[in-house]
Every structure is written in C-alpha cells, then in structure tokens.
Scaffold this motif. Sequence first.
Motif, PDB file in Angstrom:
ATOM      1  N   CYS A 551      74.065   4.807 -21.915  1.00 35.66           N
ATOM      2  CA  CYS A 551      72.878   5.009 -22.752  1.00 35.66           C
ATOM      3  C   CYS A 551      71.781   3.996 -22.450  1.00 35.66           C
ATOM      4  O   CYS A 551      70.592   4.337 -22.393  1.00 35.66           O
ATOM      5  CB  CYS A 551      73.270   4.933 -24.227  1.00 35.66           C
ATOM      6  SG  CYS A 551      74.460   6.200 -24.725  1.00 35.66           S
ATOM      7  N   GLU A 552      72.158   2.744 -22.251  1.00 35.03           N
ATOM      8  CA  GLU A 552      71.168   1.664 -22.095  1.00 35.03           C
ATOM      9  C   GLU A 552      70.591   1.588 -20.683  1.00 35.03           C
ATOM     10  O   GLU A 552      69.551   0.969 -20.471  1.00 35.03           O
ATOM     11  CB  GLU A 552      71.798   0.333 -22.504  1.00 35.03           C
ATOM     12  CG  GLU A 552      72.119   0.282 -23.996  1.00 35.03           C
ATOM     13  CD  GLU A 552      73.079  -0.818 -24.383  1.00 35.03           C
ATOM     14  OE1 GLU A 552      73.217  -1.091 -25.592  1.00 35.03           O
ATOM     15  OE2 GLU A 552      73.719  -1.417 -23.486  1.00 35.03           O
ATOM     16  N   SER A 553      71.256   2.247 -19.733  1.00 30.34           N
ATOM     17  CA  SER A 553      70.767   2.238 -18.352  1.00 30.34           C
ATOM     18  C   SER A 553      69.694   3.296 -18.115  1.00 30.34           C
ATOM     19  O   SER A 553      69.092   3.341 -17.034  1.00 30.34           O
ATOM     20  CB  SER A 553      71.926   2.483 -17.386  1.00 30.34           C
ATOM     21  OG  SER A 553      72.448   3.807 -17.565  1.00 30.34           O
ATOM     22  N   GLY A 554      69.460   4.152 -19.104  1.00 31.76           N
ATOM     23  CA  GLY A 554      68.488   5.227 -18.953  1.00 31.76           C
ATOM     24  C   GLY A 554      69.070   6.510 -18.404  1.00 31.76           C
ATOM     25  O   GLY A 554      68.365   7.515 -18.283  1.00 31.76           O
ATOM     26  N   ARG A 555      70.353   6.502 -18.070  1.00 30.13           N
ATOM     27  CA  ARG A 555      70.984   7.722 -17.551  1.00 30.13           C
ATOM     28  C   ARG A 555      71.137   8.775 -18.653  1.00 30.13           C
ATOM     29  O   ARG A 555      71.087   9.966 -18.393  1.00 30.13           O
ATOM     30  CB  ARG A 555      72.339   7.387 -16.926  1.00 30.13           C
ATOM     31  CG  ARG A 555      72.236   6.590 -15.634  1.00 30.13           C
ATOM     32  CD  ARG A 555      73.624   6.175 -15.150  1.00 30.13           C
ATOM     33  NE  ARG A 555      73.585   5.640 -13.801  1.00 30.13           N
ATOM     34  CZ  ARG A 555      73.307   4.381 -13.507  1.00 30.13           C
ATOM     35  NH1 ARG A 555      73.011   3.521 -14.482  1.00 30.13           N
ATOM     36  NH2 ARG A 555      73.311   3.971 -12.244  1.00 30.13           N
ATOM     37  N   TRP A 556      71.385   8.308 -19.863  1.00 30.41           N
ATOM     38  CA  TRP A 556      71.485   9.196 -21.016  1.00 30.41           C
ATOM     39  C   TRP A 556      70.248   8.957 -21.877  1.00 30.41           C
ATOM     40  O   TRP A 556      69.979   7.845 -22.304  1.00 30.41           O
ATOM     41  CB  TRP A 556      72.761   8.896 -21.805  1.00 30.41           C
ATOM     42  CG  TRP A 556      72.900   9.688 -23.072  1.00 30.41           C
ATOM     43  CD1 TRP A 556      72.627   9.275 -24.337  1.00 30.41           C
ATOM     44  CD2 TRP A 556      73.372  11.038 -23.193  1.00 30.41           C
ATOM     45  NE1 TRP A 556      72.878  10.257 -25.249  1.00 30.41           N
ATOM     46  CE2 TRP A 556      73.340  11.365 -24.573  1.00 30.41           C
ATOM     47  CE3 TRP A 556      73.802  12.005 -22.288  1.00 30.41           C
ATOM     48  CZ2 TRP A 556      73.732  12.611 -25.051  1.00 30.41           C
ATOM     49  CZ3 TRP A 556      74.195  13.235 -22.769  1.00 30.41           C
ATOM     50  CH2 TRP A 556      74.166  13.534 -24.119  1.00 30.41           C
TER      51      TRP A 556
END
Length: 823
Positions: A551-556
């Motif tokens: 979530c925090e990596s921008g993937r989600w």
Amino acid sequence: MKKLSFFIILVLVAFTSKAQEHFRPPAYPLITVDPYFSIWSFNDTLNDASTVHWTGKENSLQGIIRVDGQSYYFLGKPITSYKTVLPLVEKTGQWKYTFSKPDNNWDQLHFNDASWKQGAGAFSTDNDAPNKWMTHDIWVRRTFRLNNMDFNDLMLNLHHDDNVAVYINGVLAYKADGWNNSPELFKISDAAKAALKEGENVLAIHCENTAGGAYLDAGLVDEIKPEMNIAKATQTSVSISATQTFYHFTCGGVELQLTFTDPLLANDLDIFSRPADYVTFKIHSADGKAHQVQLYFSAAGNIAVNTPDQQVQWQRSKAGNMNVMRVGTVSQNILGRKGDNVRIDWGYLYMAIPQSKETSTLITSSEKSVKDFVDNGKLASNDDKDIPRAAEDNPVTLAAVYDLGKISSTPVSHHIILAYNQIDCIEYFHQKLKPWWARKGMGVDQMLTGAERDYSSVVKKCNQFDNTLYHQTLAAGGEEYAKMCELAYRQAFAACKLAAGPEGNPLLFTKECFSNGDISTVDVIFPSCPITLVYNPVLLKALLDPIFYYCESGRWTKPNAPHDLGTFPIANGRKNEETMPIEETGNMLIMAAAITRAEGNASFAKKHWKVLSTWADYLLKYGMDPGDQLCTDDFAGPSAHNANLSIKAILGIASYGSMADMLGEKSLTKEYTDTAREMAKQWIMMDEDGNHFKLAFDKPGTWSQKYNLVWDKVLQLHIFPKTVAQKAIANYLTKQNEYGLPLDSRKTYTKADWIMWTATLADNEKDFRALIAPEYKYIGETPSRVPISDWYETTNAKQVGFQARSVVGGFFMKTLDKNWNGH
C-alpha cells in the motif's frame, strides 16, 4: 544432571500421552516446516498407509525394524512403483480431436476420425499451450497398442479441467465432475479393463470447460506389485504435543519409541525458520532378553517433486561429522510453479545422519534397499548410478541403516535430520527472497551442522515449550481446548514461510491451503493472528509488513486495504484481485491495534499512520451499513447489510482511536472512539431481533455468529455493551448441532476458527466449554482424514472445503484473552 533431565523429559512425554488419551486427530503431523515441506500421516496407525504431503500426495517415509532376523514395518508402507503403459502426451505426443459434437460411436476403436484435427501436446487455455483449447467442449482420441495383457492394476493417469468422461474401446472407464490441477491416478472400471485387448486400442475422452481455465491430458500406468511381504510392528500408542508427535511400537520382544520433532519455536526465529526436523528412535528390550536389532529409515525422491513423473537426481556429501544425502529435480525451476494443490519441485531434500560405526547409508531404489535390509540387515555399498530418472520409476530413496547389535533393557537412541533447502523461497515484488535462516549467507552445510549441534538443546526446549503451551491453554479453556490447541500449533505455522525481506527484516507469508493458494491473504492472516500475539508478536508484524509495503509503495492505490499479494509463492500483487473492502480494512486496523497492545507502545502504528488514517476514514464512510460485497466467509457469496461485517468496521474505527490514544493524539482518540460508540448504539437498534441479533440488518428471523465482536473484549475497547455478547451467546447455545454451532442461519456448515472466537465472547467458563465441546467432537470424529479442515458440516462432521490452513492459529484467541485480560 543428565539423568535428571532425561527423567523430566520422560515425565513430560508421559503427561502429554495421558492428556492425549482418547483424542483422535484427523491427521498426524510428522514433518511440518512450511507449505512445501509438510508430511503427515492420515491414519491412526503409522504403518497402515504411506505418509503424504498435506495435499494428500504421497511423500514417502519408511521405517523398518529387524529383530533377531525378523523384519517389521513401523512407518509407512512399500513405495508404490508404476510402469508406464501409455505416457501422458504432454508436449510431444499426438491426439486426434474435434470441438464439434461427433457421431455417437466416436469413442469406438474403428470410428473414422479422418476428418478430425491432429496435434502434438496436451490441451489448455494457457498462452503457451501445445494445443490451444478455447471452446466449452472437446472430444479427443488416441490409439495405442498393447503387446500383452499382463497387468497388476492398470490405472488412468489423468489431468482434467473441468468435467470429464473417459472411454476405452467404447466402454466408460472413468467419469468425474470438477477439475484437478496436476495428473492424478484413477481407478479404471472393470468393464473398461475387460474391453482392452492385445493389439490396437483407443482411449477416447470428452471434456467440458465450465469456467476459468481448461486442461486435458491422459495416459495409462500399471501399478507394480511389491515383491516382499513384511510384517507390521504393533503400534501401542500415539500422542501429540505442540511441536512433537510420539509413537510407541512393540515387535519381536523389543519396544520402539519414534518421535518426530518440529522445532517451530516462535520466540527463536533462527530455530523457527531452520528447515530441519528431527526423527528420533529409542529402542529397548521389553521381555528381559537381549535381541539383535537393526533399524532402517528412508525418505523418498517423491518428496522433492510436484508430480511423480518428474526427473530427479541425487548425490551425497559430508557436513561436519555427518553423512549427507540429497535428492531434487533435474529441472530446478526455482519459484517457477505457483498454485494451491502443488508441491515443491525445486531445491533439495536432505537426510543427514551422524557418523558412527553402527550406521550405513545408501541412495538407491526403495525396493533394493528394503530387500537388502530385510535379507541381510544391512545396505549394499554402492549408490544407484541410473541417474536421472522419474521419481516414480523404480522410486529412489535416501536410506540409512543402524546395526544396533544386542539390545537389552537399557534404551539405545539415535536420530536423523530431515531438511529441505528451497534456495529461494518467495518472489516479493519481483525480488527473490532467501529463507530467514539463510539471510546472512549461511549455506546448507552450516544449517545442517547447526541442527546437529543443537539437537539436545532444541529437543529440551521443545519439551519445555510443549509443557508450557499445554498448561497455558489448559488454564485458559480446559482439557478439550488444550488438546485442540496442541494439534493446531504446528498446522498454523507450517502453512507459512518466513523469509528475509529486502531490508533484512523478517517477512512471514501465509498460503491459502486448499482455498485457492493465495499468498498473504489479509482475511487469512486475521483469523491466524492470535497464535502470533500469544507466542511472538514479531511474527504478526512480519505478516503485516508486506501488506503495508504494497500500500505504501504506491502499488496499491485504493482507499481500502487489499485482499492478498498474489498466488503462493509469488507475492507481486494483483491486477484483478478479489475485493473485500470492509473486511480487509477492518482486519488491518484491528491487527495493528493488537500489535500496539502487545508491544505496549505505538511505534508500529506511527510508522504506518498515514495509511491507517486513510483506512479509518474509509470505514467511517462505508462501514456502518456495508453495501453488497464479500466478507471473509466468501463461500457464502456476497451480501448487503451484513451485521457482523458492520461490527468489524466499528471496531476497526475504535482500534484507530486506541492507537491514536497511545500516540497522544487526544482529539483523534475522542473523535474516533466516540463515533465508534455511537455507531454501536445504532448497530443495536438496526440489528436487534427479539432474543437475538440478525444476520443482516434487513433480514428479520435470521442470525449469525458475531465473532468479530471478540476484539472489543480482547482489546478492551469498551464499544459495545456487554449485554450484546451475553444475548448472542444465550442464542448460540440453543442453535448448536452435534458437531458445532453453524456459521449462521442459512446453512448448517461452520468455521472452526470462528467458533473459538465466538466462544471466547462467553463471560463464564461453562458457556465457553459448552460452545467448543461439539467442535472437539468434530475434530475427534470427522471422517475427513486430513489436517484440520476449518470449514465443515455441523451435522455429520465432514469437511466442506479447506484443510491445513493457518487459520487454526485462531484457536488461541481464548489464550490471548486470558493472557491479556485474565478472563
């Protein structure tokens, strides 16, 4: 001091054996390292059948004891060997086929199929399929010649997706609805066997693809009859503790104690992650006489393959003072296979034996090593040179023999180490991760020598831990509860893999066993989490960290929490995933709050505060009266106005408030806690239905287990009045069937983990025990002989689906409540 330690161990073993009296597990854990290295006995007597992987596929361990020249099987049975009569087509063999419905005699030998298409390879919808199949139906034919009819037990080797009907010379040989995801052997009807003849024959198949992907391939094999008939040792007892399984046998005037030790010590991650288990043999005379004794143990190459037709190779080496043998596939396609009903086919199975004058080892066919041992009490001197070959072709085993000489009443003990090196264990956002034990570059030789060095201390720690867990769970919930927790402990952790993350931190990945094979499913982590909170909260952080990174990596990018990270062992995220927005968002908030409670500080919450805040606001907006969507009980289908799901949302909001309080954010604490309490009041008004609460707000006359409410009690959130749980429990006590409380009023099936959570809502010991007693009966009487199935029928104790899943870690909810709150 050594005598005292030995006495303590015997007392603990005896105590555990007494505690296990009259308790019959549905399956017995033997080797339980992770979802791939997981070997079980599905029988009450260890020498009644072959040992198997949790999926039910043969993973053969064999044990034979020779007393005064007479041999007795105590572990497993002869490994089944097969002769290929008609090989699978795979990528090269030829089929004739059509996608249009043929004439009625299409399955006959002399049918004219000249107009049918012809192609090499199996049929599939996969992009790289040898023969592309994209229609609903397919009809295929394949002729073959038989030069003789001398078969022992001819069987169909079939991979089908979906419904299939198989004919031999026009006679129905096998029919089934559904699918499998790898070749399996099936019995052929007697009529179809009788239709076979010397010369030309035809195998004809009709297959339907009803949904999803498609696959079809088939062949014939003959089971080779074993040459030797070996007597069985008499099993006198079997018992289970948290980390060990104990068997006792008598045979030929001696007694044998066989112990499988799985050092899943959650508070020591180096030992916990070490992929090495111990098998210990202890033998003494039982009749006061001395007896000449030899002992044989072997592990088969089929432990290192997904399907038995895969080619394996083997070699031997030294590690410290140990003889080491290994076997693995030729292909070594590391992390190349994903899915549910699959086994590992990369890396290597190891058997390590401390060197001694009594010990010899051999890598050769099972038939040869067993015959050498039975005839001569020893092994031949040379390893098998017919390498490589298929695991099922004259099946190869890693074998060891102990020539123990004269055995008296003084016990003689030896042990073997069984280990599996996966090399790489998880693909994590396109990075290959090492197992935790190998994070600093440790090689397999170091791992094995470490396991040997630590043998005595690890067994002692396991005994101590087992005793602690038993008394801890006994105090929390009584004898029946303690027995279920002992059985659940290894299953829960063996459905996970501990890897070293890119930054050197521990990452723990769950597999949805027989539940579609997803990796890091949030609504599987959620029911599993109590066991981690009781025995090491670091493991819960290791379970959640991959989700937070996603979530925090921008993937989600969605405002709700994701469902999973992919299909085990590939955790790269998904483009089109199953969504349970309220379910997973509430789960993540509640588990984050549980970590702050366990650690006594909010550092974990602070690290992830931004995404936690987004999730809390999502629940504020959508959680009170959930729209039409799935929850964790997705097998029941989507539903709107789900009252139990609403509880989860309310407690997710309250959990955010409790974390804000630990962070010193007083205004946020008040805002979210007060809102949760107001929502709880509204919930009662919307869901109360006389003497119970409804399944859904708009469905009077229904009811459901409100298992999510347990977190209000365990986290001491004080959101719902205690009368809500009291009213629910009073209703549940009137709804139980013989084998448990149904999940809700729609069906009679249930979930074993949720019953434990629901029972923990009870405010007295009597009601708790009344609610779990039928589940205890289910586990002890189910005809479904597999590792605990958490989804079963309360009317007949039969498995509905799922098995060997980590969610049985939820059994420890009562222990968690006892530890934290004294209840």
